[in-house]
Write an enzyme that holds these catalytic residues in place. Structure first.
Site, PDB file in Angstrom:
ATOM      1  N   SER A  22       4.288  46.474 -95.852  1.00 52.92           N
ATOM      2  CA  SER A  22       3.127  47.158 -96.408  1.00 52.92           C
ATOM      3  C   SER A  22       2.597  46.422 -97.642  1.00 52.92           C
ATOM      4  CB  SER A  22       3.527  48.581 -96.799  1.00 52.92           C
ATOM      5  OG  SER A  22       2.423  49.332 -97.258  1.00 52.92           O
ATOM      6  N   PRO A  23       1.298  46.505 -97.914  1.00 50.50           N
ATOM      7  CA  PRO A  23       0.773  45.925 -99.160  1.00 50.50           C
ATOM      8  C   PRO A  23       1.442  46.564-100.379  1.00 50.50           C
ATOM      9  CG  PRO A  23      -1.011  46.493 -97.655  1.00 50.50           C
ATOM     10  CD  PRO A  23       0.225  47.100 -97.090  1.00 50.50           C
ATOM     11  N   CYS A  25       1.343  46.132-104.668  1.00 52.42           N
ATOM     12  CA  CYS A  25       0.815  45.474-105.859  1.00 52.42           C
ATOM     13  C   CYS A  25       1.954  44.925-106.720  1.00 52.42           C
ATOM     14  CB  CYS A  25      -0.016  46.457-106.672  1.00 52.42           C
ATOM     15  SG  CYS A  25      -1.558  46.931-105.866  1.00 52.42           S
ATOM     16  N   TYR A 185      -8.962  54.562-104.092  1.00 48.52           N
ATOM     17  CA  TYR A 185      -9.775  53.407-104.452  1.00 48.52           C
ATOM     18  C   TYR A 185     -11.177  53.542-103.862  1.00 48.52           C
ATOM     19  CZ  TYR A 185      -5.311  51.826-106.190  1.00 48.52           C
ATOM     20  OH  TYR A 185      -4.130  51.760-106.884  1.00 48.52           O
ATOM     21  N   ARG A 233      -6.741  51.016 -93.827  1.00 47.54           N
ATOM     22  CA  ARG A 233      -5.756  51.938 -94.407  1.00 47.54           C
ATOM     23  C   ARG A 233      -6.484  53.170 -94.907  1.00 47.54           C
ATOM     24  NH1 ARG A 233      -0.514  51.045 -98.292  1.00 47.54           N
ATOM     25  NH2 ARG A 233       0.471  51.064 -96.232  1.00 47.54           N
TER      26      ARG A 233
END
Length: 360
Positions: A22-23, A25, A185, A233
């Site tokens: 998964s992404p 940060c 976001y 997503r």
């Protein structure tokens, strides 16, 4: 039903299994340039050597104002794209598929990095490298500064930035693109009535709130052609009355598929502060299952998936087509190799440098 270690193919791109990175940060671009560093090569490369089928980058900004923090990666310049290239080549060289998550933070931009600034909250001031954030409406997130409401020209610019970022990503070698429309976001802000109070064609009805995302999906598909899978997503729920929910997610996922998207990565939350989410193992899996069954689309599940048997059950009972792992992979980047051993599945992609460590 398919198993956790069956390959998965979209538009001719095949992942060797259904355990995907998964992404996540990292807040590790210390010069604020948006250029990925050696850290990103080692961090992402470890998941490729560890057996993940797809390795996604962290949320990578499509323009400078789209970064979550000044330390985020970007792909709005050719220099950034070139810096991603060796990272992509290493991931692909280990047998994994390289994917990039394209993102814009909207009203949550210009925040303090998640580590190293534990005593700082809200918006980074311009004097310390911050900037004025933009959003669908001039509504602040928690104690952040009030963002500037995007006008129609600004919205057109966002679409153009995603298109240009998609082109740079493909040119850098990425074979899968994910559009970040979750976790509060920018694209999620447009989708959710909590953050979107517009009265024009981008606010109000579900069709209007989804308009920006669908424009971006169409623009990206047009830019990259038919051979590149496009993921989206979503947050499956805002976890608050009157917010975004799993049925709206399923409806928009169907529209996004018609616009050119192929796969949907279902998470949840992030649109506002003060929300208590009932955390438990696999707590977001029901959202993925709802979207999969209601919209008849391919989905992944994510969130507190921590054991091989749990991951296998999610795929094999049809709740999701794949699992995304984050914190468990930070603890054990070789989780897929270990899962194959524990589940008794023979695989042929142990790195040759590590063969002496194969369980007997």
């Amino acid at each position: 039903m398919p198993s956790l270690f069956d390959p998965f193919t979209l538009r001719g791109v095949t992942a060797r299994n259904r355990i995907w990175t998964s992404p996540m940060c990292q807040y590790s671009v210390f010069d604020h340039s948006g250029i990925p560093q050696t850290w990103h090569l080692v961090h992402l490369g470890s998941f490729a050597t560890g057996g993940s089928g797809i390795v996604f980058t962290e949320a990578t900004a499509v323009n400078p104002e789209g970064r979550i923090s000044p330390r985020d990666t970007g792909i709005w310049t050719d220099e950034q794209a070139e810096a991603w290239r060796p990272i992509v080549e290493f991931i692909e060289g280990q047998g994994a598929v390289a994917g990039i998550q394209l993102a814009h933070a909207g009203r949550k931009a210009s925040s303090w990095p998640a580590w190293g600034f534990e005593d700082r909250h809200g918006t980074v001031p311009e004097s310390e490298g911050g900037w004025r954030a933009v959003a669908p409406s001039a509504i602040a997130f928690g104690d952040f500064d009030t963002p500037q409401e995007l006008d129609l020209a600004g919205i057109d610019g966002i679409v153009a930035d995603f298109r240009a970022a998609a082109r740079r990503s493909v040119d850098a070698g990425f074979r899968i693109l994910e559009l970040h429309a979750a976790h509060g976001y920018l694209l999620h802000q447009f989708l959710s009535p909590i953050a979107n109070r517009r009265e024009d064609e981008y606010g109000g009805s579900l069709e209007n709130r989804a308009r920006l995302l669908l424009r971006i999906v169409s623009a990206v598909r047009e830019e990259v052609g038919d051979g590149v899978p496009v993921f989206v997503r979503f947050s499956g729920s805002d976890w608050t009355p009157g917010g975004w929910d799993e049925q709206q997610t399923a409806t928009v996922a169907g529209w996004a598929q018609e616009a050119g998207a192929d796969f949907f990565d279902i998470s949840s939350g992030g649109i506002q502060t003060g929300i208590r989410i009932p955390l438990e193992p696999g707590y977001q899996v029901p959202f993925a299952e709802h979207v999969r069954s209601s919209a008849e689309v391919d989905v992944s599940a994510v969130g507190l998936i921590t054991t091989p048997q749990q991951a296998a059950d999610i795929v094999e009972n049809g709740s999701a087509d794949a699992v995304m792992l984050a914190r468990e992979l930070l603890r054990d980047p070789h989780f897929p190799l270990r899962a194959a051993h524990e589940l008794g599945v023979p695989i042929d992609y142990w790195p040759p440098q590590y063969l002496r460590a194969v369980w007997r």
